[in-house]
Design an enzyme around this catalytic site. Structure first.
Site, PDB file in Angstrom:
ATOM      1  CG  ASP A 153      -2.258   0.634   1.026  1.00 44.40           C
ATOM      2  OD1 ASP A 153      -2.263   1.820   0.664  1.00 44.40           O
ATOM      3  OD2 ASP A 153      -3.299  -0.021   1.223  1.00 44.40           O
ATOM      4  CG  HIS A 194      -5.112   4.191   0.563  1.00 45.44           C
ATOM      5  ND1 HIS A 194      -4.730   2.876   0.396  1.00 45.44           N
ATOM      6  CD2 HIS A 194      -6.369   4.263   0.069  1.00 45.44           C
ATOM      7  CE1 HIS A 194      -5.706   2.186  -0.182  1.00 45.44           C
ATOM      8  NE2 HIS A 194      -6.718   3.010  -0.388  1.00 45.44           N
ATOM      9  CB  SER A 373      -9.120   0.852  -0.374  1.00 46.26           C
ATOM     10  OG  SER A 373      -8.536   1.070  -1.630  1.00 46.26           O
TER      11      SER A 373
END
Length: 528
Positions: A153, A194, A373
């Protein structure tokens, strides 16, 4: 009913030093008429003899069926009885009840510690309830055997209080602007928020009075950063905030090389990344190599409402690949409009909450995030729980356990958008830990969802069919509790209105659905 601790368990019924209990499963019918699977001590039962029965008479009565006294339960007037070898508990209890000297006989139940974390935001994490995480944690929280979720990620913020104690091994960075070149990123930094957010869904620390509880809060994390922070804003924007095949492949290969290491143990790969296009050959090979090495691979399906994105489409439309695409649902288990869909999801994937998910944020604090996600780490966390409970499970077995135990959507056409259905981690981890998923009514009964049904919150209630009946023709009828017909439908959804088009009153309703030549019935509550 939940038991709030082990202190209440009558562990003294077994002699000290006998080692781990052998557990057997039994089934009882609940007041609702539905079956419930539960655990009992194998080879043993609890018996109440008639008052004043001498020890010799007890022994003689039991010897007639090949049983014997295990021990007296002090001050309780009950006796623990060892059943004949090879006799099931159900059969043994039945035999004991036929003996004239015995007033009562029953199995000895097995209890587990129930775990509800103390984290201040856990009550707001609806996703945990939707995937039955609290039930899963009664069996495993991810720490029975060493398991690590590798987050491929934007990188995990190593200073985040809810995550810093979860990091294991040596986190790495793979620079997409330099052909995926690898460098050590220990005490990791994040390119943007994120990766920190997705990592918190998978495995944030629990019972620390900070933030949220992760799905596998007993598992470890490793940050495999595949984005360059120089090109990403804090919110992961920017034209250059991208990654590449080479960066992801190098991260996947690194994780594969660390499988079964002392630091990381079993590894689950989480890739909450995606883009339009076909699965690249090299990336597909890398993912397949990881699966072959024993790493389940969980990938977000995409957020464009169209075809499953790459690399999730590397799962292909053939089942059992060990690569699990994940779509998104909302608080009512409806498929999110943005959730990507297609044959890869149908053959290999599931769906999990992905709308307004509470997450730990970079630098501390709590945020709300939406997208597949954030659905993927629910599933990678569940995969970690399964491997903690059953470390010998292969990636395809982990995938099968997750898909076999889903909350069935009941509508075959939804398979392209829901895969195997809404993940039920409670049933999945129970199956991994005990060999039985429990709650067998999900496989044999038709049931309404959501129930209770609030037309003001949800447009319709869906009657979910037993697995294997999804494609059959059907007729759905809704009745009042008194048996008066309210509505006849050819589909599987009801909007809460009668045949005249008017919304019915609050109350309990009976549904009857004929599937081919089989009729299934159930109840649902409607609240206006």
């Amino acid at each position: 009913m939940r038991i709030l601790g082990l202190a209440a368990v009558l562990a003294v019924l077994l002699p000290a030093g006998v080692g781990a209990l052998t557990i057997e499963r039994m089934t009882r019918v609940m007041s609702s008429g539905l079956p419930q699977s539960y655990e009992v001590v194998a080879g043993q039962a609890l018996v109440k003899f008639s008052s004043g029965t001498p020890a010799a008479q007890k022994a003689a009565a039991l010897s007639g069926i090949g049983a014997s006294v295990a021990n007296e339960i002090g001050g309780m007037g009950w006796t623990a009885v060892a059943l004949p070898s090879g006799v099931s508990v159900a059969a043994g209890v039945a035999m004991l009840k036929t003996l004239p000297a015995i007033e009562a006989a029953e199995p000895e139940n097995v209890y587990r510690p129930t775990r509800t974390p103390s984290d201040p935001q856990v009550g707001g994490q609806y996703g945990l309830s939707r995937v039955h995480a609290f039930d899963a944690w009664d069996f495993d929280t991810g720490g029975t055997n060493l398991v690590t979720v590798a987050m491929v990620d934007t990188g995990i913020d190593g200073t985040q209080a809810d995550l810093q104690n979860k990091l294991a091994g040596v986190s790495q960075a793979f620079d997409p602007n330099n052909n995926g070149a690898q460098s050590v990123n220990n005490a990791p930094t994040a390119a943007c928020n994120h990766g920190t957010r997705t990592a918190s869904v998978a495995a944030a620390e629990a019972n620390n009075a900070i933030g949220i509880a992760g799905m596998a809060w007993g598992a470890k994390l490793i940050s495999l950063k595949v984005f360059n922070g120089a090109f990403c804003t804090a919110e992961c924007g920017g034209a250059g905030c991208v990654t590449t095949d080479q960066a992801i492949i190098n991260a996947v290969n690194y994780a594969r090389g660390e499988q079964n290491s002392v630091a990381l143990g079993k590894i689950v790969l989480n890739l909450s990344v995606g883009g339009a296009g076909a699965c690249g050959t090299l990336l597909k090979n890398a993912l397949n190599d990881a699966v072959t090495a024993g790493l389940p691979v969980v990938i977000s399906a995409g957020n464009d409402g169209g075809a499953v994105n790459a690399p999730a489409n590397c799962a292909t439309s053939s089942g059992g690949t060990g690569i699990i695409p994940v779509g998104a649902t909302d608080v009512n288990d409806n498929i999110a409009s943005f959730s990507s869909r297609g044959p890869e999801l149908l053959a290999n994937g599931v769906v999990a909450p992905g709308v307004n998910i509470l997450v730990d944020d970079v630098g501390g604090g709590i945020a709300s995030a939406s997208g597949t996600s954030f659905s993927a780490p629910f599933v990678s966390g569940a995969a970690a729980l399964i491997l903690s409970a059953k470390p010998a499970a292969t990636p395809s077995e982990v995938q099968s356990i997750i898909r076999r135990t889903t909350l069935n959507t009941g509508i075959s056409a939804l398979g392209l958008s829901s895969g195997g259905g809404v993940m039920n981690a409670g049933r999945a981890v129970r199956l991994a830990a005990t060999g039985s998923a429990g709650n067998d009514e999900f496989d044999t009964k038709a049931f309404a969802y959501p129930n209770p049904f609030k037309p003001s919150d949800t447009p319709s209630v869906t009657i979910n069919l037993p697995k294997g009946f999804e494609g059959a023709s059907r007729t759905l009828k809704i009745f009042t509790i008194g048996g008066q017909i309210v509505r006849t439908l050819s589909g599987l959804t009801w909007d809460g209105k009668n045949d005249g088009g008017r919304l019915v009153a609050s109350g309990t309703y009976i549904f009857s659905i004929t599937i081919g030549g089989t009729t299934k019935r159930g109840r649902l509550a409607l609240i206006r």
